[in-house]
Write a protein that holds these residues in place. Structure first.
Motif, PDB file in Angstrom:
ATOM      1  N   UNK A 201       2.957  -1.194  -2.349  1.00  0.00           N
ATOM      2  CA  UNK A 201       1.542  -1.466  -2.581  1.00  0.00           C
ATOM      3  C   UNK A 201       1.158  -2.883  -2.186  1.00  0.00           C
ATOM      4  N   UNK A 202       2.069  -3.828  -2.345  1.00  0.00           N
ATOM      5  CA  UNK A 202       1.763  -5.219  -2.009  1.00  0.00           C
ATOM      6  C   UNK A 202       1.388  -5.383  -0.542  1.00  0.00           C
ATOM      7  N   UNK A 203       1.939  -4.526   0.328  1.00  0.00           N
ATOM      8  CA  UNK A 203       1.665  -4.614   1.764  1.00  0.00           C
ATOM      9  C   UNK A 203       0.591  -3.635   2.220  1.00  0.00           C
ATOM     10  N   UNK A 204       0.282  -2.616   1.388  1.00  0.00           N
ATOM     11  CA  UNK A 204      -0.556  -1.522   1.873  1.00  0.00           C
ATOM     12  C   UNK A 204      -1.844  -1.320   1.087  1.00  0.00           C
ATOM     13  N   UNK A 205      -1.854  -1.647  -0.185  1.00  0.00           N
ATOM     14  CA  UNK A 205      -2.975  -1.282  -1.053  1.00  0.00           C
ATOM     15  C   UNK A 205      -4.205  -2.149  -0.801  1.00  0.00           C
ATOM     16  N   UNK A 206      -5.402  -1.632  -1.115  1.00  0.00           N
ATOM     17  CA  UNK A 206      -6.614  -2.470  -1.069  1.00  0.00           C
ATOM     18  C   UNK A 206      -6.452  -3.661  -2.003  1.00  0.00           C
ATOM     19  N   UNK A 207      -7.147  -4.728  -1.706  1.00  0.00           N
ATOM     20  CA  UNK A 207      -7.021  -5.948  -2.493  1.00  0.00           C
ATOM     21  C   UNK A 207      -7.347  -5.712  -3.965  1.00  0.00           C
ATOM     22  N   UNK A 208      -8.368  -4.911  -4.245  1.00  0.00           N
ATOM     23  CA  UNK A 208      -8.741  -4.641  -5.636  1.00  0.00           C
ATOM     24  C   UNK A 208      -7.591  -3.977  -6.385  1.00  0.00           C
ATOM     25  N   UNK A 209      -6.847  -3.138  -5.713  1.00  0.00           N
ATOM     26  CA  UNK A 209      -5.687  -2.458  -6.309  1.00  0.00           C
ATOM     27  C   UNK A 209      -4.569  -3.473  -6.563  1.00  0.00           C
ATOM     28  N   UNK A 210      -4.288  -4.300  -5.575  1.00  0.00           N
ATOM     29  CA  UNK A 210      -3.245  -5.320  -5.722  1.00  0.00           C
ATOM     30  C   UNK A 210      -3.581  -6.304  -6.834  1.00  0.00           C
TER      31      UNK A 210
ATOM     32  N   UNK B 181     -13.265   8.944  -7.453  1.00  0.00           N
ATOM     33  CA  UNK B 181     -12.408   8.121  -6.596  1.00  0.00           C
ATOM     34  C   UNK B 181     -13.222   6.938  -6.084  1.00  0.00           C
ATOM     35  N   UNK B 182     -12.778   5.736  -6.437  1.00  0.00           N
ATOM     36  CA  UNK B 182     -13.499   4.518  -6.073  1.00  0.00           C
ATOM     37  C   UNK B 182     -12.834   3.734  -4.959  1.00  0.00           C
ATOM     38  N   UNK B 183     -11.538   3.915  -4.778  1.00  0.00           N
ATOM     39  CA  UNK B 183     -10.781   3.213  -3.742  1.00  0.00           C
ATOM     40  C   UNK B 183      -9.983   4.232  -2.927  1.00  0.00           C
ATOM     41  N   UNK B 184      -9.583   3.870  -1.707  1.00  0.00           N
ATOM     42  CA  UNK B 184      -8.738   4.788  -0.932  1.00  0.00           C
ATOM     43  C   UNK B 184      -7.490   5.180  -1.712  1.00  0.00           C
ATOM     44  N   UNK B 185      -7.117   6.455  -1.618  1.00  0.00           N
ATOM     45  CA  UNK B 185      -5.924   6.933  -2.310  1.00  0.00           C
ATOM     46  C   UNK B 185      -4.667   6.392  -1.629  1.00  0.00           C
ATOM     47  N   UNK B 186      -3.569   6.278  -2.383  1.00  0.00           N
ATOM     48  CA  UNK B 186      -2.327   5.769  -1.775  1.00  0.00           C
ATOM     49  C   UNK B 186      -1.905   6.504  -0.521  1.00  0.00           C
ATOM     50  N   UNK B 187      -2.157   7.798  -0.473  1.00  0.00           N
ATOM     51  CA  UNK B 187      -1.759   8.554   0.715  1.00  0.00           C
ATOM     52  C   UNK B 187      -2.593   8.163   1.944  1.00  0.00           C
ATOM     53  N   UNK B 188      -3.716   7.484   1.705  1.00  0.00           N
ATOM     54  CA  UNK B 188      -4.581   7.062   2.803  1.00  0.00           C
ATOM     55  C   UNK B 188      -4.329   5.614   3.224  1.00  0.00           C
ATOM     56  N   UNK B 189      -3.477   4.913   2.506  1.00  0.00           N
ATOM     57  CA  UNK B 189      -3.230   3.511   2.837  1.00  0.00           C
ATOM     58  C   UNK B 189      -2.503   3.399   4.181  1.00  0.00           C
ATOM     59  N   UNK B 190      -2.784   2.345   4.938  1.00  0.00           N
ATOM     60  CA  UNK B 190      -2.081   2.146   6.202  1.00  0.00           C
ATOM     61  C   UNK B 190      -0.643   1.689   5.961  1.00  0.00           C
ATOM     62  N   UNK B 191       0.161   1.760   6.992  1.00  0.00           N
ATOM     63  CA  UNK B 191       1.547   1.299   6.869  1.00  0.00           C
ATOM     64  C   UNK B 191       1.590  -0.187   6.543  1.00  0.00           C
ATOM     65  N   UNK B 192       0.644  -0.931   7.098  1.00  0.00           N
ATOM     66  CA  UNK B 192       0.517  -2.360   6.814  1.00  0.00           C
ATOM     67  C   UNK B 192      -0.969  -2.675   6.710  1.00  0.00           C
ATOM     68  N   UNK B 193      -1.344  -3.314   5.621  1.00  0.00           N
ATOM     69  CA  UNK B 193      -2.746  -3.651   5.438  1.00  0.00           C
ATOM     70  C   UNK B 193      -3.174  -4.683   6.470  1.00  0.00           C
ATOM     71  N   UNK B 194      -4.317  -4.460   7.080  1.00  0.00           N
ATOM     72  CA  UNK B 194      -4.842  -5.416   8.057  1.00  0.00           C
ATOM     73  C   UNK B 194      -5.320  -6.664   7.324  1.00  0.00           C
ATOM     74  N   UNK B 195      -5.491  -7.746   8.078  1.00  0.00           N
ATOM     75  CA  UNK B 195      -5.952  -8.998   7.468  1.00  0.00           C
ATOM     76  C   UNK B 195      -7.327  -8.849   6.848  1.00  0.00           C
ATOM     77  N   UNK B 196      -8.188  -8.060   7.494  1.00  0.00           N
ATOM     78  CA  UNK B 196      -9.547  -7.866   6.975  1.00  0.00           C
ATOM     79  C   UNK B 196      -9.899  -6.392   7.045  1.00  0.00           C
ATOM     80  N   UNK B 197      -9.261  -5.542   6.199  1.00  0.00           N
ATOM     81  CA  UNK B 197      -9.497  -4.100   6.253  1.00  0.00           C
ATOM     82  C   UNK B 197     -10.930  -3.751   5.874  1.00  0.00           C
ATOM     83  N   UNK B 198     -11.425  -2.684   6.456  1.00  0.00           N
ATOM     84  CA  UNK B 198     -12.800  -2.269   6.170  1.00  0.00           C
ATOM     85  C   UNK B 198     -12.959  -1.796   4.752  1.00  0.00           C
ATOM     86  N   UNK B 199     -11.865  -1.428   4.087  1.00  0.00           N
ATOM     87  CA  UNK B 199     -11.963  -0.947   2.716  1.00  0.00           C
ATOM     88  C   UNK B 199     -12.074  -2.074   1.706  1.00  0.00           C
ATOM     89  N   UNK B 200     -11.945  -3.313   2.164  1.00  0.00           N
ATOM     90  CA  UNK B 200     -11.970  -4.433   1.242  1.00  0.00           C
ATOM     91  C   UNK B 200     -13.396  -4.856   0.921  1.00  0.00           C
TER      92      UNK B 200
END
Length: 392
Positions: free
Chosen positions: A64-73, A134-153
């Motif tokens: 999750x530290x590398x993949x989850x939305x910032x709000x989740x982390x 559902x308020x945030x992307x589900x874990x199964x939808x997380x990218x392999x590596x979170x981008x620096x500025x993901x659109x979900x943030x």
């Protein structure tokens, strides 16, 4: 050990693995890490520390530290801060542990001392949770590596330096024993955040995208006086273009608004609740008639929420005029920008919660109601302003 939910001859148990699986399953139904801790504490049947261990270990498993939305982390960091021993325990267990063998051994060893039946009970509790919005992307939808500025943030978060100044002012307001100082600190914090929010809205309107990004945040409320606390949260939100819905069965309020407005509501709610509680306790210390009774205290908080909402709306209108003057923007240009943000919030709120209904007002203790409103009048929101008394 032997018996239901325990371990025999050091053999691994499936209970730990099932508990971690229950965490992942709850996430897929819309729940988030902070929700699971809140619900565990609310039920009171299982140790919250066990819940924290399972949540933090599962986070390592799914990276999750590398993949989850910032709000989740952010939620995971808060759990780790609240339960440092459990964070160290989760960090010490190998991630490649599909059956829960190593986790089970760690949970029953040393200071943790959690038993198999507790793991089973907690897993059962979480598996029984129904689906939620559902308020945030589900874990199964997380990218392999979170981008620096993901659109979900969340877009438009306030400058950390600004937030630091605001939190510092509110902390001083909560600590001081002198009412005038508390009023000054709270008022300055309100002014800083309101000006920042309006300035950010103007910058957004001038950008190429110009789109209002709307987000959601859950507030976990604790007894007593849940309904009255929700009224306070809602009143603060309505004054700051934030919509709120209340789920009484789980004691969770969900607020919908822009990232900056949500931050403002969060900080104001925390501080004003502390100030309202302190004022309510002062009424009891002064020996005011009925001030120690539950009806009085509920009415006090309801009256405080009603009046503080009015005063925040008045302050918002004045701050908007002042900001327009400071930015050299005509008021008739700024107001449509803010109205557009409110429309975007309303649209997202309706999408998330199409079946909501307004709660009905209830009769309350009159003495407590007016005492609460008077306390809200004493909470000056503008530096140097005199308290406003109804009828004067």
């Amino acid at each position: 050990m032997s018996g239901r939910g325990t371990f025999d001859d050091g053999r691994p148990s499936a209970e730990a693995g099932a508990l971690v699986g229950a965490v992942a399953a709850a996430y897929e139904r819309g729940w988030q890490p902070a929700d699971l801790l809140h619900l565990t504490r609310r039920e009171g049947e299982c140790p919250p520390a066990l819940a924290a261990t399972a949540v933090l270990y599962q986070a390592r498993q799914c990276r999750a530290a590398d993949r989850a939305p910032t709000a989740w982390s952010d939620q995971l960091r808060e759990v780790a801060d609240q339960y440092p021993d459990q964070a160290r325990l989760a960090d010490g267990v190998p991630v490649d542990d599909p059956r829960g063998d190593h986790l089970a051994g760690a949970l029953v060893a040393g200071r943790s001392g959690f038993l198999g039946y507790q793991m089973t009970e907690l897993a059962t509790e979480w598996n029984r949770l129904p689906g939620t919005t559902i308020l945030l992307p589900l874990p199964e939808e997380w990218p392999a590596h979170r981008a620096d500025a993901p659109t979900s943030e969340p877009a438009g978060d306030a400058d950390p330096k600004v937030l630091g100044r605001i939190r510092g002012l509110l902390a001083k307001a909560e600590r001081t024993e002198f009412e005038h100082e508390a009023e000054t600190f709270t008022a300055k914090a309100q002014e800083l955040m309101t000006r920042y929010a309006i300035t950010s809205a103007l910058v957004r309107s001038r950008s190429a995208a110009g789109r209002t990004a709307v987000h959601s945040r859950r507030f976990h409320l604790d007894n007593p006086y849940l309904t009255e606390k929700v009224h306070l949260l809602t009143a603060i939100g309505e004054a700051n273009r934030v919509r709120t819905v209340w789920a009484a069965d789980v004691a969770i309020a969900t607020a919908v608004g822009t990232a900056i407005d949500l931050q403002q509501v969060d900080m104001l709610f925390t501080s004003l609740l502390v100030q309202a509680t302190r004022s309510m306790q002062s009424s009891a210390a002064e020996g005011r008639s009925g001030s120690r009774t539950t009806p009085f205290r509920k009415a006090f908080l309801a009256g405080f929420a009603s009046r503080i909402g009015q005063r925040l709306r008045e302050a918002d209108a004045k701050a908007t005029e002042d900001a327009a003057a400071d930015e050299s923007v005509p008021l008739n240009t700024l107001l449509p920008i803010l109205a557009g943000a409110s429309a975007a919030v309303d649209s997202e709120f309706t999408r998330l919660f199409p079946g909501t209904r307004k709660s009905r007002a209830r009769s309350v203790d009159a003495h407590g109601w007016y005492a609460g409103r008077a306390s809200a009048d004493d909470a000056a929101l503008t530096p140097g302003a005199r308290p406003i008394r109804p009828g004067k």
